[in-house]
Design an enzyme around this catalytic site. Structure first.
Site, PDB file in Angstrom:
ATOM      1  N   GLY A   1      -4.560  -2.017   5.162  1.00 18.91           N
ATOM      2  CA  GLY A   1      -3.758  -3.123   4.639  1.00 18.91           C
ATOM      3  C   GLY A   1      -4.331  -4.481   5.007  1.00 18.91           C
ATOM      4  N   ARG A   2      -4.689  -4.660   6.280  1.00 14.76           N
ATOM      5  CA  ARG A   2      -5.162  -5.991   6.725  1.00 14.76           C
ATOM      6  C   ARG A   2      -6.594  -6.271   6.299  1.00 14.76           C
ATOM      7  NH1 ARG A   2      -3.759  -2.679  10.644  1.00 14.76           N
ATOM      8  NH2 ARG A   2      -5.318  -1.798  12.048  1.00 14.76           N
TER       9      ARG A   2
ATOM     10  N   GLU B   1      -3.349  -6.576  15.193  1.00 12.41           N
ATOM     11  CA  GLU B   1      -2.946  -5.253  14.696  1.00 12.41           C
ATOM     12  C   GLU B   1      -4.124  -4.284  14.811  1.00 12.41           C
ATOM     13  OE1 GLU B   1       0.393  -4.764  11.581  1.00 12.41           O
ATOM     14  OE2 GLU B   1      -1.403  -4.208  10.476  1.00 12.41           O
TER      15      GLU B   1
ATOM     16  N   LYS C   1      10.447  -0.302  13.239  1.00  6.64           N
ATOM     17  CA  LYS C   1      10.943   0.009  11.884  1.00  6.64           C
ATOM     18  C   LYS C   1      11.993   1.109  11.971  1.00  6.64           C
ATOM     19  CE  LYS C   1       6.547  -0.918   9.494  1.00  6.64           C
ATOM     20  NZ  LYS C   1       5.433  -0.323   8.767  1.00  6.64           N
TER      21      LYS C   1
ATOM     22  N   GLU D   1      10.901  -4.678   3.948  1.00  6.46           N
ATOM     23  CA  GLU D   1      10.999  -6.081   3.525  1.00  6.46           C
ATOM     24  C   GLU D   1      10.610  -6.222   2.050  1.00  6.46           C
ATOM     25  OE1 GLU D   1       9.480  -4.919   6.217  1.00  6.46           O
ATOM     26  OE2 GLU D   1       9.501  -6.365   7.878  1.00  6.46           O
TER      27      GLU D   1
ATOM     28  N   LYS E   1       0.838  -1.200   0.000  1.00  5.05           N
ATOM     29  CA  LYS E   1       0.000   0.000   0.000  1.00  5.05           C
ATOM     30  C   LYS E   1       0.875   1.254   0.000  1.00  5.05           C
ATOM     31  CE  LYS E   1      -3.604   2.276   2.599  1.00  5.05           C
ATOM     32  NZ  LYS E   1      -4.487   2.264   3.757  1.00  5.05           N
TER      33      LYS E   1
ATOM     34  N   HIS F   1      -2.225 -32.799  19.064  1.00  4.61           N
ATOM     35  CA  HIS F   1      -1.021 -33.546  19.421  1.00  4.61           C
ATOM     36  C   HIS F   1       0.127 -32.596  19.743  1.00  4.61           C
ATOM     37  CE1 HIS F   1      -2.983 -37.303  18.321  1.00  4.61           C
ATOM     38  NE2 HIS F   1      -3.601 -36.543  17.423  1.00  4.61           N
TER      39      HIS F   1
HETATM   40  O1  F6P Z   1       3.004  -4.250   9.817  1.00  2.00           O
HETATM   41  C1  F6P Z   1       2.620  -2.957   9.534  1.00  2.00           C
HETATM   42  C2  F6P Z   1       2.018  -2.820   8.195  1.00  2.00           C
HETATM   43  O2  F6P Z   1       1.924  -1.469   7.995  1.00  2.00           O
HETATM   44  C3  F6P Z   1       0.656  -3.510   8.037  1.00  2.00           C
HETATM   45  O3  F6P Z   1      -0.378  -2.783   8.565  1.00  2.00           O
HETATM   46  C4  F6P Z   1       0.600  -3.696   6.560  1.00  2.00           C
HETATM   47  O4  F6P Z   1      -0.365  -4.643   6.174  1.00  2.00           O
HETATM   48  C5  F6P Z   1       2.011  -4.133   6.271  1.00  2.00           C
HETATM   49  O5  F6P Z   1       2.815  -3.369   7.153  1.00  2.00           O
HETATM   50  C6  F6P Z   1       2.454  -3.933   4.848  1.00  2.00           C
HETATM   51  O6  F6P Z   1       2.338  -2.605   4.463  1.00  2.00           O
HETATM   52  P1  F6P Z   1       2.415  -2.185   2.946  1.00  2.00           P
HETATM   53  O7  F6P Z   1       1.265  -2.819   2.238  1.00  2.00           O
HETATM   54  O8  F6P Z   1       2.351  -0.698   2.943  1.00  2.00           O
HETATM   55  O9  F6P Z   1       3.726  -2.680   2.403  1.00  2.00           O
END
Ligand code: F6P
Length: 557
Positions: free
Chosen positions: A272-273, A358, A517, A217, A211, A389
């Site tokens: 995002g979620r 979150e 971060k 990452e 987003k 188990h």
């Molecule tokens: O973990 C934090 C977060 O901002 C989430 O809310 C989000 O889904 C994820 O990182 C990825 O964010 P983006 O879609 O901006 O890469």
């Protein structure tokens, strides 16, 4: 919370915790009928939770006192329910079945949603039909989604759940078209390396889903993917044909080298979620086809309709949310365990961890003020019967109670009907065992008959007693299909919203994830270029950095 409702609930709790679940069943022969809720072939059974009809009535009164109905209406109407970020949370608009206008800041967003869906549909058909070609002119056969958190977990859950050929719409045979879709989220280079190992660069397409297009990452993995393509296809080749982006940050995607035409929008009014219904669901459309993605949306829309139009007393996400809030805020359970009895739902606990924790892992109210009590419980889980188990020993005989949610699809999608009955029976038996436990009398008689006496007898009995009186919810879903999975996910989304309203918090921001971060950057610099750590760095972190540096300079054994 208004004082009277709060006091009523506190008094009620005190009386209730002195009673066992089996006693509650003894007192109310109609307990199952009163505390199980049916809708569209779903059944949510709360009768094994530590609550009564009176509890639910008090909780509903509290929900009305905090204007839950008004909040639900505000959510669907596109009001700015995410107050800290001054925006709506309109995941429901993405699955709206009609074209009724929905205004955000004076603009109808429905035509924009339809335009994006049309692009997704065309794109999915092109790729699945072998019409999208890479830089060398060969058709794309594999897609790798690079994203993390909400840009990964929802699409991954759905792709795993619906991937089996026997779940293909209207066919029992293997899929004849389609592409191989995989997911890379972790910055650990192993994740990308393993995903790329079997793939041919000439026929691989990457979806960079982010987003913000600033997530460390995702950007690191996207850059490595680009380098992998360039080194395989030749430096001079334009690798742009191998990338699309799903993002709200078109400029950053452009700076990365993704053409505007290959960017699908992720609007800022979807969190995002909550984004799997948006263009972030592109991997789903690519793997399963547009029709099944549309089925998923329609399933979710049916729950939206139920949620916004059913009285609180019979509203599935509401009663689930009330029970969840009761367990966390009043009975003070710090944990909640979700056990899907379906291998297809293997990623449901991971998905719910982000959705629930979150969203509701907050410590202050919407206005920044103090909260009356705990918010959400920690959530974890694993598929049944595998969990039986592993951690079920802790659930049955450990010193703490964690309410369990059994999610049980009833009808199998495969022909092994007997084995499906075994699976479902396991779920029901575990819920029964948690509640009823196993008393010492029968055990004592059994061991006496075997000749055990004295301390050995006592120890043998004590080790086997299960205290019981442990609460659970059972959710029976008809089967796993795109429609039903859309319903399940929407059910959990709305339940999470209900719990947030009951707590008085904003479930749509996540400022807590920012600090870690920020602190990563100077540590990366220290590890990669020996840059000094900021002066304020604590002694533990300094010591760890020094040790990592020392180990990194030595050879692997
Ligand atoms: O973990 C934090 C977060 O901002 C989430 O809310 C989000 O889904 C994820 O990182 C990825 O964010 P983006 O879609 O901006 O890469």
């Amino acid at each position: 919370m208004p004082l009277s409702a709060s006091a009523d609930l506190a008094d009620h709790r005190r009386a209730l915790v002195a009673t066992t679940l089996t006693q509650l069943f003894g007192r109310d022969p109609e307990r199952f009928a009163h505390l199980s809720f049916a809708w569209d072939d779903w059944l949510v059974d709360l009768s094994k939770e530590r609550l009564t009809r009176e509890t639910l009535a008090l909780l509903v009164a509290h929900a009305r006192a905090v204007e839950l109905e008004g909040w639900i209406a505000a959510l669907f109407a596109g009001e700015k329910v995410n107050q800290s970020e001054n925006r709506p949370a309109l995941h429901t608009a993405l699955r709206q079945q009609s074209d009724a206008p929905l205004m955000v800041d004076g603009r109808d967003i429905v035509p924009d949603i339809r335009a994006t869906q049309a692009r997704m549909k065309t794109f999915a058909a092109q790729v699945r039909g072998g019409l999208r070609v890479g830089a060398t002119g060969r058709p794309i056969r594999a897609v790798v989604n690079i994203g993390i958190g909400g840009s990964d977990l929802g699409p991954l859950l759905v792709c795993i759940a619906l991937a089996l050929p026997h779940r293909a719409r209207g066919s029992a045979g293997p899929q004849t078209e389609g592409v191989d879709v995989s997911f890379v989220s972790n910055v650990d280079p192993e994740h990308l390396t393993r995903a790329l190992a079997p793939l041919d660069p000439a026929t691989t397409l990457f979806i960079v889903t982010s987003k913000t297009f600033t997530t460390g990452e995702t950007l690191a993995n996207a850059a490595s993917a680009k380098a992998w393509l360039a080194s395989a296809l030749g430096r001079g080749v334009d690798v742009g044909a191998h990338f699309v982006a799903v993002t709200g940050n078109v400029a950053a995607a452009g700076a990365f080298g993704i053409a505007k035409n290959d960017v699908l929008p992720l609007p800022d009014w979807v969190g995002g979620r909550y984004s799997l219904w948006s263009a972030a669901g592109l991997p789903i459309a690519l793997k399963l086809g547009w029709e099944r993605f549309a089925d998923l949306l329609a399933g979710a829309a049916s729950v939206d309709h139920h949620f916004r139009s059913t009285p609180l007393e019979r509203n599935l996400p509401v009663v689930l949310g009330l029970a969840g809030w009761w367990n966390a805020a009043h009975l003070k359970h710090a944990e909640r365990v979700v056990v899907p009895y379906a291998q297809a739902l293997a990623r449901l606990p991971a998905y719910l961890q982000q959705l629930v924790l979150e969203s509701n892992g907050k410590r202050v109210a919407r206005d920044g003020g103090a909260l009356a009590g705990p918010t959400t419980a920690a959530l974890w889980g694993e598929t049944g019967t595998n969990g039986q188990h592993a951690f079920f020993q802790w659930l049955h005989q450990g010193t703490r109670e964690a309410p369990v949610e059994f999610v049980v699809p009833v009808r199998a999608a495969h022909p092994l009907a007997d084995q499906q009955s075994l699976l479902v029976a396991n779920a029901l038996a575990q819920a029964q065992a948690l509640m009823e436990g196993r008393g010492g009398d029968a055990l004592r008689a059994e061991f006496l008959a075997k000749g055990l006496i004295g301390p050995s007898l006592d120890a043998a009995v004590a080790a086997r007693v299960c205290p019981g009186n442990r609460a659970s919810t059972t959710i029976l879903m008809p089967e796993i299909s795109a429609h039903r999975l859309g319903q399940l996910i929407a059910l959990y989304e709305h339940r999470t919203f209900v719990e947030a309203v009951l707590c008085g918090i904003n479930p749509f921001d996540q400022f807590g994830v920012e600090l870690g971060k920020t602190l990563t950057a100077p540590i990366v610099a220290a590890l990669t270029s020996d840059a000094p750590l900021p002066e304020a760095t604590d002694a533990s972190t300094r010591g760890l950095v020094a040790h990592v540096r020392a180990l990194s300079s030595r050879k692997r054994s």
